[in-house]
Design a protein around this motif. Structure first.
Motif, mmCIF file in Angstrom:
data_model
loop_
_atom_site.group_PDB
_atom_site.id
_atom_site.type_symbol
_atom_site.label_atom_id
_atom_site.label_comp_id
_atom_site.label_asym_id
_atom_site.label_seq_id
_atom_site.Cartn_x
_atom_site.Cartn_y
_atom_site.Cartn_z
ATOM 1 N N SER A 7 9.721 -40.309 63.081
ATOM 2 C CA SER A 7 9.514 -41.232 64.194
ATOM 3 C C SER A 7 9.935 -42.644 63.789
ATOM 4 C CB SER A 7 8.054 -41.220 64.630
ATOM 5 O OG SER A 7 7.224 -41.669 63.587
ATOM 6 N N THR A 8 10.090 -43.497 64.793
ATOM 7 C CA THR A 8 10.477 -44.881 64.525
ATOM 8 C C THR A 8 9.382 -45.627 63.784
ATOM 9 O OG1 THR A 8 11.798 -44.830 66.550
ATOM 10 C CG2 THR A 8 11.361 -46.984 65.595
ATOM 11 N N CYS A 9 8.133 -45.314 64.080
ATOM 12 C CA CYS A 9 7.013 -45.971 63.397
ATOM 13 C C CYS A 9 7.008 -45.631 61.913
ATOM 14 C CB CYS A 9 5.694 -45.562 64.044
ATOM 15 S SG CYS A 9 5.504 -46.075 65.760
ATOM 16 N N GLU A 10 7.273 -44.376 61.569
ATOM 17 C CA GLU A 10 7.303 -43.975 60.167
ATOM 18 C C GLU A 10 8.442 -44.671 59.420
ATOM 19 O OE1 GLU A 10 5.451 -39.450 60.453
ATOM 20 O OE2 GLU A 10 7.616 -39.765 60.605
ATOM 21 N N LYS A 11 9.596 -44.746 60.049
ATOM 22 C CA LYS A 11 10.731 -45.411 59.403
ATOM 23 C C LYS A 11 10.462 -46.894 59.195
ATOM 24 C CE LYS A 11 14.265 -42.236 61.170
ATOM 25 N NZ LYS A 11 15.497 -42.112 61.993
ATOM 26 N N ASN A 12 9.929 -47.559 60.215
ATOM 27 C CA ASN A 12 9.630 -48.982 60.073
ATOM 28 C C ASN A 12 8.572 -49.237 59.013
ATOM 29 O OD1 ASN A 12 11.471 -49.576 62.102
ATOM 30 N ND2 ASN A 12 9.920 -49.504 63.715
ATOM 31 N N PHE A 13 7.583 -48.344 58.928
ATOM 32 C CA PHE A 13 6.529 -48.501 57.924
ATOM 33 C C PHE A 13 7.109 -48.375 56.513
ATOM 34 C CE2 PHE A 13 3.185 -46.810 55.197
ATOM 35 C CZ PHE A 13 2.179 -47.738 55.405
ATOM 36 N N ILE A 14 7.987 -47.390 56.288
ATOM 37 C CA ILE A 14 8.581 -47.195 54.961
ATOM 38 C C ILE A 14 9.462 -48.379 54.587
ATOM 39 C CG2 ILE A 14 10.181 -45.756 53.636
ATOM 40 C CD1 ILE A 14 9.152 -43.370 55.286
ATOM 41 N N ILE A 15 10.267 -48.857 55.538
ATOM 42 C CA ILE A 15 11.163 -49.990 55.252
ATOM 43 C C ILE A 15 10.359 -51.256 54.953
ATOM 44 C CG2 ILE A 15 12.930 -51.481 56.260
ATOM 45 C CD1 ILE A 15 13.906 -49.000 57.817
ATOM 46 N N GLN A 16 9.315 -51.492 55.736
ATOM 47 C CA GLN A 16 8.503 -52.681 55.528
ATOM 48 C C GLN A 16 7.775 -52.631 54.192
ATOM 49 O OE1 GLN A 16 8.790 -55.050 57.663
ATOM 50 N NE2 GLN A 16 7.383 -56.513 56.709
ATOM 51 N N VAL A 206 16.254 -48.336 45.553
ATOM 52 C CA VAL A 206 15.023 -47.611 45.251
ATOM 53 C C VAL A 206 15.381 -46.437 44.350
ATOM 54 C CG1 VAL A 206 13.131 -46.257 46.222
ATOM 55 C CG2 VAL A 206 13.916 -48.308 47.393
ATOM 56 N N ALA A 207 14.702 -46.333 43.216
ATOM 57 C CA ALA A 207 14.969 -45.275 42.250
ATOM 58 C C ALA A 207 14.144 -44.040 42.566
ATOM 59 C CB ALA A 207 14.662 -45.766 40.837
ATOM 60 N N ASP A 208 14.720 -42.880 42.312
ATOM 61 C CA ASP A 208 14.031 -41.587 42.469
ATOM 62 C C ASP A 208 13.389 -41.486 43.855
ATOM 63 O OD1 ASP A 208 12.965 -39.118 42.005
ATOM 64 O OD2 ASP A 208 11.431 -39.802 40.598
ATOM 65 N N PRO A 209 14.176 -41.445 44.926
ATOM 66 C CA PRO A 209 13.602 -41.457 46.284
ATOM 67 C C PRO A 209 12.950 -40.135 46.646
ATOM 68 C CG PRO A 209 15.969 -41.178 46.412
ATOM 69 C CD PRO A 209 15.650 -41.382 44.958
ATOM 70 N N THR A 210 11.982 -40.205 47.543
ATOM 71 C CA THR A 210 11.340 -39.018 48.091
ATOM 72 C C THR A 210 12.103 -38.539 49.327
ATOM 73 O OG1 THR A 210 9.840 -40.385 49.403
ATOM 74 C CG2 THR A 210 9.101 -39.739 47.206
ATOM 75 N N VAL A 211 11.585 -37.510 49.989
ATOM 76 C CA VAL A 211 12.274 -36.961 51.158
ATOM 77 C C VAL A 211 12.318 -37.979 52.295
ATOM 78 C CG1 VAL A 211 12.236 -35.138 52.887
ATOM 79 C CG2 VAL A 211 11.627 -34.616 50.554
ATOM 80 N N MET A 212 11.199 -38.605 52.581
ATOM 81 C CA MET A 212 11.142 -39.570 53.675
ATOM 82 C C MET A 212 11.983 -40.791 53.371
ATOM 83 S SD MET A 212 7.089 -39.295 54.685
ATOM 84 C CE MET A 212 7.290 -40.287 56.152
ATOM 85 N N GLU A 213 12.045 -41.203 52.116
ATOM 86 C CA GLU A 213 12.877 -42.347 51.747
ATOM 87 C C GLU A 213 14.360 -41.999 51.834
ATOM 88 O OE1 GLU A 213 9.634 -44.333 48.655
ATOM 89 O OE2 GLU A 213 11.398 -43.259 47.916
ATOM 90 N N GLU A 214 14.724 -40.785 51.480
ATOM 91 C CA GLU A 214 16.127 -40.372 51.615
ATOM 92 C C GLU A 214 16.571 -40.353 53.076
ATOM 93 O OE1 GLU A 214 16.682 -37.450 47.697
ATOM 94 O OE2 GLU A 214 16.442 -36.616 49.708
ATOM 95 N N ARG A 215 15.698 -39.887 53.955
ATOM 96 C CA ARG A 215 16.051 -39.803 55.369
ATOM 97 C C ARG A 215 16.034 -41.164 56.051
ATOM 98 N NH1 ARG A 215 12.307 -35.177 57.815
ATOM 99 N NH2 ARG A 215 13.567 -35.679 59.656
#
Length: 407
Positions: A7-16, A206-215
Motif C-alpha cells: 500500500s501507499t502508506c507502507e511505502k511512505n512509512f518505509i521511505i520516511q 541501504v545495505a542488505d535490504p529486506t523484501v519490503m525495502e526491495e519492493r
C-alpha cells in the motif's frame, strides 16, 4: 498466486524511516543481518541463513564428456530453484524473472571470474571430466536472495570433496571414501555478492535490504567482490541513476563486508572439519537438537518510534492523538483514585447498573412500608383497644361485632 501489492502508506512509512536512518528490524542503513552457516553430514551440503532468508545448497558430481572448445576443463553449473516454500507467489517448476537474474549473476560471479580451477576436474583430455552442479533451494524469501545464494554457493564449493579416481587399462575406477580419502576443490579466490538498494533519488543507500525495502526501492546495486577486494561482477538495475560518489562509497563498504564473510566461512569450515576428525555428531540433525535451524528462530528487534517525526501534514494529527490519549489516562487515574478504600487500602470496583437498581428497589420498598404504617396510625387515632375476657387486645371493629351479637 499473485504477489500482494504494498500500500501507499507502507511505502511512505518505509521511505520516511530510511530518511531518518531507521529500519523496521531495528538496523541502521549501513548495517547487515547476522549470518548463520550449518553444514550437513554429506560433503557439499550447507544451510545458510541471512536473517530470515534461508537457502539450502548441495553440490553433486558425475563423470561426463568435456566441451569441444574446452577439452581439458571440467564443467560447472549453478541452478537456483524458487518454489512455494520460499514465498506463496512462486510457482513450482516455472522460472520467473528473479530466478533468471539470480542464475546469471551467480554464473558471472563464480564461473566467469574463474574462481574454481576447472582444469583440476579433468581426468583424461577430450574423454572424461568431472561435471559439478550446485543446486540452490530457497527455503524462505525474506529479502536479499543474491547475497544468501552467493554465500551458500561459496560454502558448498569449499566444503565439497570429490571422490578419488584411478585409471586401469582405459577404465575409470571411482574409489569410495573408505578406500581413498576424497579430494577438496581447488579455488583461486573466494567471491561474494553484496547488494544495496537506493532511495530518495539515489542519495541514500541501504545495505542488505529486506523484501519490503526491495519492493519500495528505486534501484539496486549488486557487487561481486572477493576477499582480495577485486571486483568480479557489478549489476545496476532500477529507474534512478546513482551518483559516482555513492557508488564508490558502497563498493568500499562491500569490500570490507566480503572480507568478513570469507573469514567467517573459513572459520566455520575449520570447526566442521575438527568436529569430523573428533568423530562427533555433525549434520542437520545435530543442528535441530540445538534449535539453530528451526523456522522463525531469528531474534527480532522492535523499532522504537518515540523520536520518529512525521511530515508537516501529519504533525497535527499526531499531537491530537497524544492529547486524546493523555486525557484518557487522566480520567482512568481519577476513577481508580475514587475507587480506593482508605481504611482497608483496597481497590473496590465501581457500582454497576445492577447494584444501583437493587438499591433503588430496596429504598422504594422501605418507603412503602413507612407510608402504610403512617396510614394505619392515622386511621386508628381516637380508638382505644378493649380487653376481652381472655385479656387479648381487640380493635374497634371486633368490639362492635360483639355488641351486635349480644343484642
Amino acid at each position: 498466486m499473485k504477489e500482494t501489492p504494498l500500500s501507499t502508506c507502507e511505502k511512505n512509512f518505509i521511505i520516511q524511516a530510511i530518511k531518518q536512518n531507521q529500519r523496521l528490524d531495528g538496523r541502521k542503513n549501513d548495517e547487515f543481518r547476522n549470518i548463520k552457516i550449518n553444514y550437513g553430514a554429506e560433503w557439499g551440503s550447507v544451510l545458510v541463513a541471512l536473517g530470515e532468508t534461508k537457502v539450502l545448497a548441495q553440490v553433486s558430481s558425475e563423470l561426463g564428456e568435456p566441451k569441444a572448445t574446452r577439452p581439458n576443463e571440467g564443467i560447472f553449473h549453478i541452478n537456483v530453484e524458487l518454489g512455494p516454500m520460499a514465498a506463496p507467489h512462486f510457482e513450482a517448476g516455472r522460472n520467473c524473472e528473479l530466478t533468471v537474474q539470480l542464475n546469471r549473476t551467480l554464473e558471472r560471479t563464480f564461473k566467469d571470474s574463474k574462481c574454481l580451477d576447472l582444469e583440476s576436474l579433468c581426468i583424461t583430455a577430450e574423454e572424461r571430466v568431472w561435471i559439478l552442479r550446485v543446486d540452490l533451494n530457497v527455503l524462505n524469501h525474506e529479502g536479499n536472495l543474491i547475497d544468501c545464494c552467493s554465500i551458500a554457493t561459496l560454502c558448498a564449493l569449499m566444503h565439497f570433496r570429490r571422490p578419488e579416481v584411478s585409471i586401469v587399462e582405459d577404465d575409470v575406477i571411482i574409489h569410495t571414501a573408505a578406500e581413498k580419502e576424497p579430494q577438496p576443490m581447488v579455488m583461486h579466490h573466494y567471491p561474494v555478492c553484496v547488494s544495496y538498494c537506493t532511495f530518495d533519488d539515489g542519495s541514500i543507500a541501504v545495505a542488505d535490504p529486506t523484501v519490503m525495502e526491495e519492493r519500495t526501492s528505486e534501484s539496486q546495486m549488486i557487487f561481486g567482490i572477493n576477499s582480495f577486494r577485486e571486483l568480479c561482477c557489478l549489476n545496476l538495475g532500477g529507474s534512478s541513476l546513482t551518483s559516482s560518489a555513492l557508488l564508490l562509497q558502497c563498493s568500499k563498504r562491500a569490500a570490507k563486508h566480503a572480507k568478513y564473510v570469507v573469514e567467517l566461512v573459513k572459520k566455520t569450515l575449520e570447526n566442521d572439519l575438527s568436529a569430523r576428525e573428533d568423530r562427533s555428531n555433525v549434520g542437520f540433525t545435530e543442528c535441530l537438537k540445538q534449535n539453530s535451524i528451526t523456522s522463525l528462530a531469528e531474534d527480532r528487534l522492535v523499532l522504537k518510534l518515540r523520536h520518529f517525526t512525521f511530515e508537516d501534514g501529519d504533525k497535527k494529527s499526531m499531537i491530537e492523538e497524544e492529547k486524546f490519549n493523555e486525557k484518557d489516562i487522566e480520567n482512568e487515574e481519577k476513577e481508580v483514585a475514587t475507587n480506593i478504600d482508605p481504611k482497608n487500602d483496597l481497590q473496590t470496583t465501581t457500582n454497576d447498573k445492577w447494584s444501583v437498581e437493587e438499591q433503588d428497589d430496596s429504598n422504594m420498598e422501605s418507603e412503602e412500608v413507612e407510608s402504610s404504617q403512617e396510614d394505619c396510625t392515622k386511621n386508628n387515632k381516637g380508638v382505644r383497644p378493649k380487653n376481652d375476657q381472655r385479656g387479648n387486645l381487640k380493635s374497634q371493629s371486633d368490639s362492635e361485632e360483639d355488641e351486635k351479637i349480644t343484642i
